[in-house]
Design a protein around this motif. Structure first.
Motif, PDB file in Angstrom:
ATOM      1  N   ASP A 130       0.893  -7.077 104.791  1.00  0.00           N
ATOM      2  CA  ASP A 130      -0.079  -5.991 104.728  1.00  0.00           C
ATOM      3  C   ASP A 130      -0.899  -5.917 106.012  1.00  0.00           C
ATOM      4  O   ASP A 130      -1.282  -4.832 106.468  1.00  0.00           O
ATOM      5  N   GLU A 131      -1.166  -7.064 106.615  1.00  0.00           N
ATOM      6  CA  GLU A 131      -1.951  -7.102 107.845  1.00  0.00           C
ATOM      7  C   GLU A 131      -1.113  -6.735 109.070  1.00  0.00           C
ATOM      8  O   GLU A 131      -1.591  -6.036 109.975  1.00  0.00           O
ATOM      9  N   VAL A 132       0.144  -7.174 109.091  1.00  0.00           N
ATOM     10  CA  VAL A 132       0.951  -7.032 110.304  1.00  0.00           C
ATOM     11  C   VAL A 132       1.683  -5.698 110.379  1.00  0.00           C
ATOM     12  O   VAL A 132       1.707  -5.054 111.423  1.00  0.00           O
ATOM     13  N   LEU A 133       2.305  -5.261 109.270  1.00  0.00           N
ATOM     14  CA  LEU A 133       3.141  -4.067 109.313  1.00  0.00           C
ATOM     15  C   LEU A 133       2.294  -2.808 109.274  1.00  0.00           C
ATOM     16  O   LEU A 133       1.301  -2.725 108.559  1.00  0.00           O
ATOM     17  N   THR A 134       2.730  -1.810 110.017  1.00  0.00           N
ATOM     18  CA  THR A 134       1.955  -0.570 110.085  1.00  0.00           C
ATOM     19  C   THR A 134       2.500   0.518 109.168  1.00  0.00           C
ATOM     20  O   THR A 134       1.759   1.384 108.739  1.00  0.00           O
ATOM     21  N   ASP A 135       3.804   0.506 108.868  1.00  0.00           N
ATOM     22  CA  ASP A 135       4.373   1.568 108.047  1.00  0.00           C
ATOM     23  C   ASP A 135       5.198   1.023 106.883  1.00  0.00           C
ATOM     24  O   ASP A 135       6.026   1.730 106.319  1.00  0.00           O
ATOM     25  N   GLY A 136       5.003  -0.257 106.537  1.00  0.00           N
ATOM     26  CA  GLY A 136       5.744  -0.845 105.434  1.00  0.00           C
ATOM     27  C   GLY A 136       7.136  -1.299 105.793  1.00  0.00           C
ATOM     28  O   GLY A 136       7.879  -1.744 104.912  1.00  0.00           O
ATOM     29  N   VAL A 137       7.507  -1.202 107.065  1.00  0.00           N
ATOM     30  CA  VAL A 137       8.822  -1.652 107.514  1.00  0.00           C
ATOM     31  C   VAL A 137       8.616  -2.530 108.742  1.00  0.00           C
ATOM     32  O   VAL A 137       7.988  -2.112 109.713  1.00  0.00           O
ATOM     33  N   ALA A 138       9.158  -3.735 108.703  1.00  0.00           N
ATOM     34  CA  ALA A 138       8.978  -4.666 109.814  1.00  0.00           C
ATOM     35  C   ALA A 138       9.799  -4.246 111.024  1.00  0.00           C
ATOM     36  O   ALA A 138      10.931  -3.772 110.884  1.00  0.00           O
ATOM     37  N   THR A 139       9.248  -4.430 112.211  1.00  0.00           N
ATOM     38  CA  THR A 139       9.938  -4.137 113.452  1.00  0.00           C
ATOM     39  C   THR A 139      10.128  -5.422 114.253  1.00  0.00           C
ATOM     40  O   THR A 139       9.511  -6.449 113.965  1.00  0.00           O
ATOM     41  N   PHE A 140      10.957  -5.332 115.268  1.00  0.00           N
ATOM     42  CA  PHE A 140      11.192  -6.501 116.117  1.00  0.00           C
ATOM     43  C   PHE A 140       9.892  -6.964 116.765  1.00  0.00           C
ATOM     44  O   PHE A 140       9.656  -8.165 116.931  1.00  0.00           O
ATOM     45  N   GLU A 141       9.037  -6.020 117.123  1.00  0.00           N
ATOM     46  CA  GLU A 141       7.768  -6.360 117.772  1.00  0.00           C
ATOM     47  C   GLU A 141       6.816  -7.090 116.838  1.00  0.00           C
ATOM     48  O   GLU A 141       5.877  -7.757 117.289  1.00  0.00           O
ATOM     49  N   ASP A 142       7.048  -6.988 115.520  1.00  0.00           N
ATOM     50  CA  ASP A 142       6.181  -7.670 114.551  1.00  0.00           C
ATOM     51  C   ASP A 142       6.503  -9.151 114.404  1.00  0.00           C
ATOM     52  O   ASP A 142       5.689  -9.921 113.869  1.00  0.00           O
ATOM     53  N   LEU A 143       7.677  -9.580 114.853  1.00  0.00           N
ATOM     54  CA  LEU A 143       8.148 -10.936 114.572  1.00  0.00           C
ATOM     55  C   LEU A 143       7.175 -12.039 114.972  1.00  0.00           C
ATOM     56  O   LEU A 143       6.960 -12.981 114.194  1.00  0.00           O
ATOM     57  N   PRO A 144       6.554 -11.992 116.158  1.00  0.00           N
ATOM     58  CA  PRO A 144       5.655 -13.096 116.519  1.00  0.00           C
ATOM     59  C   PRO A 144       4.504 -13.296 115.550  1.00  0.00           C
ATOM     60  O   PRO A 144       3.985 -14.415 115.429  1.00  0.00           O
ATOM     61  N   ARG A 145       4.093 -12.241 114.845  1.00  0.00           N
ATOM     62  CA  ARG A 145       2.956 -12.352 113.931  1.00  0.00           C
ATOM     63  C   ARG A 145       3.388 -12.636 112.493  1.00  0.00           C
ATOM     64  O   ARG A 145       2.544 -12.876 111.637  1.00  0.00           O
ATOM     65  N   LEU A 146       4.680 -12.614 112.225  1.00  0.00           N
ATOM     66  CA  LEU A 146       5.166 -12.879 110.864  1.00  0.00           C
ATOM     67  C   LEU A 146       5.452 -14.369 110.688  1.00  0.00           C
ATOM     68  O   LEU A 146       6.550 -14.786 110.338  1.00  0.00           O
ATOM     69  N   THR A 162      10.065  -6.625 105.013  1.00  0.00           N
ATOM     70  CA  THR A 162      10.176  -5.235 104.566  1.00  0.00           C
ATOM     71  C   THR A 162      10.172  -5.143 103.049  1.00  0.00           C
ATOM     72  O   THR A 162       9.533  -4.255 102.458  1.00  0.00           O
ATOM     73  N   ILE A 163      10.869  -6.051 102.379  1.00  0.00           N
ATOM     74  CA  ILE A 163      10.862  -6.068 100.913  1.00  0.00           C
ATOM     75  C   ILE A 163       9.468  -6.383 100.396  1.00  0.00           C
ATOM     76  O   ILE A 163       8.948  -5.710  99.491  1.00  0.00           O
ATOM     77  N   ALA A 164       8.835  -7.413 100.964  1.00  0.00           N
ATOM     78  CA  ALA A 164       7.523  -7.851 100.473  1.00  0.00           C
ATOM     79  C   ALA A 164       6.449  -6.801 100.673  1.00  0.00           C
ATOM     80  O   ALA A 164       5.462  -6.767  99.934  1.00  0.00           O
ATOM     81  N   ALA A 165       6.608  -5.930 101.655  1.00  0.00           N
ATOM     82  CA  ALA A 165       5.600  -4.899 101.894  1.00  0.00           C
ATOM     83  C   ALA A 165       5.513  -3.905 100.753  1.00  0.00           C
ATOM     84  O   ALA A 165       4.441  -3.366 100.470  1.00  0.00           O
ATOM     85  N   ARG A 166       6.618  -3.683 100.061  1.00  0.00           N
ATOM     86  CA  ARG A 166       6.648  -2.650  99.026  1.00  0.00           C
ATOM     87  C   ARG A 166       6.874  -3.168  97.623  1.00  0.00           C
ATOM     88  O   ARG A 166       6.582  -2.484  96.649  1.00  0.00           O
TER      89      ARG A 166
END
Length: 472
Positions: free
Chosen positions: A293-309, A414-418
């Motif tokens: 919820d904190e890291v993803l911006t649109d409910g779908v993880a991107t490659f750029e999100d990986l360092p924060r996940l 991505t699954i956990a976001a929704r």
């Protein structure tokens, strides 16, 4: 396998003629966990054949690092070569360096952002079909995500019908090869229903890949996928001024089979286990949900999100410690050698088990406990370097380890976001199904719960049809 008079301790409980075969078939994971108490090197008998099980982590590492002496082979790999061919995952030492050198560019980290786009797209496409309050076959769903991703990254230009046919045949082959590897070769001549299904699937899979290769060669277009890279790959060690050798159609086909199996089966099963474990540990699931919820911006993880996940990645790592997909490996000694101060003759079948190593109490605190925090920076240093073998080590370390971790992390986030998945009544206890090359869960069904405000389908909007189908 080679019969030999080993001077090693033999595992207890061997029966006349059958040896340890029944114990192994009844519960292979429990049998493997029992062996470290017997010794670091333990002989087991499977029917008339002997094999040497390496139980110590430092000796396991030695075997994996010395792939010239301890070459790919043994009952597991000899049988798996029947449908995987001589690809990177099964080829002997003499072929491995050339193959890896030619294929490595396809798995360069610079290509991961492009692959990640397919990973997130396929995860979203499959989970968009979920309906709140429905019970799904988790392994079928995660395998579908992984399969579609793998197909898109290997041969994006191939017709969907061919990809789906190949996927179904791969499941049949993978299910059949484990049973076949424990039976004498002469039993292959017995035309059982399972054997006929296996043979049909093998023939069809080879024909399907051959057709895709022919189509790619005919159009001559670089589709930017792994198939295009395999067809264009050249051996860079050719003589000066000469064009490097390319992979033959047979070599390309073998690589495709290896990648399809390794990626789809490994990642699909790892994701299924992760969702099962999160269902049994709601506090860890809450931390995962808070992170996405904190890291993803649109409910779908991107490659750029990986360092924060970080939590997501630790969950994947811990899941594959508890349930490493490649739970059993075999090697064959090519020369007389020494291991652990003992002499081992050439032709000895050597068995390694990452699962066994990962469950040793002298290597991991409370090894049966699902504890993603053991991989946090302040704790991970306490884990010996020989203790984590999910992707192997040495020259034959999995070429797609970064690919696998990227996909598993992005898809889980991505699954956990929704969605939150919870176990249905009476199904919290899920058994492992080790009767395959990759370790997966048996009969894992969970209920989908849409997370508030995250776009999941509301229960009143759900269609009456069952949400799950094995789309693979």
């Amino acid at each position: 396998m080679t019969q030999a008079d080993y001077s090693f301790v033999t595992a207890p409980g061997a029966l006349p003629l059958l040896g340890h075969t029944l114990r192994f078939l009844r519960d292979p994971l429990r049998f493997l966990r029992s062996l470290p108490a017997v010794g670091d090197l333990v002989t087991i008998r499977l029917g008339p054949f002997d094999a040497l099980v390496v139980c110590a982590p430092e000796l396991t590492r030695r075997v994996l690092l010395d792939d010239r002496t301890f070459d790919k082979g043994g009952f597991l790999f000899d049988r798996s070569r029947e449908f995987l061919g001589n690809g990177l995952g099964t080829c002997p030492h003499k072929d491995h360096r050339r193959q890896r050198r030619m294929i490595q560019p396809a798995f360069h980290r610079g290509r991961l952002p492009g692959y990640a786009q397919e990973m997130r797209a396929q995860a979203r496409a499959v989970t968009d079909a979920w309906q709140a309050g429905r019970t799904i076959d988790v392994l079928a769903e995660t395998t579908t995500i992984s399969l579609r991703t793998t197909a898109a990254t290997i041969f994006s230009a191939a017709p969907a019908a061919l990809r789906e046919s190949l996927a179904a045949d791969l499941v049949t082959l993978e299910e059949g090869v484990f049973r076949r590897m424990l039976l004498p070769p002469h039993t292959d001549a017995i035309p059982t229903p399972g054997k006929r299904r296996y043979d049909r699937a093998y023939t069809r899979s080879q024909q399907t890949i051959n057709r895709i290769i022919a189509d790619y060669r005919a159009d001559g277009i670089d589709h930017g996928d792994l198939m295009s890279m395999l067809l264009a790959a050249q051996d860079d060690l050719a003589a000066p001024g000469a064009e490097g050798a390319r992979l033959s159609d047979e070599e390309v086909r073998d690589q495709v089979m290896s990648f399809l199996f390794a990626s789809t089966d490994t990642i699909g099963k790892a994701l299924a286990w992760a969702l099962h474990l999160l269902g049994r540990h709601p506090r860890i699931a809450e931390r995962l949900h808070a992170e996405v919820d904190e890291v993803l911006t649109d409910g779908v993880a991107t490659f750029e999100d990986l360092p924060r996940l970080e939590m997501t990645r630790n969950i994947v790592t811990e899941t594959m410690r508890l349930y490493p997909p490649g739970w059993l490996l075999t090697r064959t000694t090519t020369v007389d050698t020494e291991l652990g101060g003992r002499q081992i003759p050439a032709g000895t079948d050597v068995v390694l088990s990452p699962y066994q190593i990962h469950h040793r109490a002298d290597l991991y605190t409370d090894p049966e406990n699902f504890d993603p925090d053991r991989w946090a920076p302040e704790r991970v240093k306490a884990i010996p370097r020989d203790a984590y073998l999910t992707f192997g080590t040495g020259a034959r370390k999995c070429i797609g380890d970064a690919y696998a971790m990227t996909e598993a992390t992005l898809v889980l986030a991505t699954i956990a976001a929704r969605w939150r998945l919870e176990h249905t009544s009476g199904r919290r206890r899920v058994r492992a199904a080790p009767y395959a090359l990759a370790l997966g869960p048996k009969e894992l069904y969970m209920r989908t719960v849409a997370r508030a405000g995250q776009g999941g389908t509301k229960p009143q909007d759900a269609a009456p049809a069952q949400a799950t189908a094995n789309r693979a």
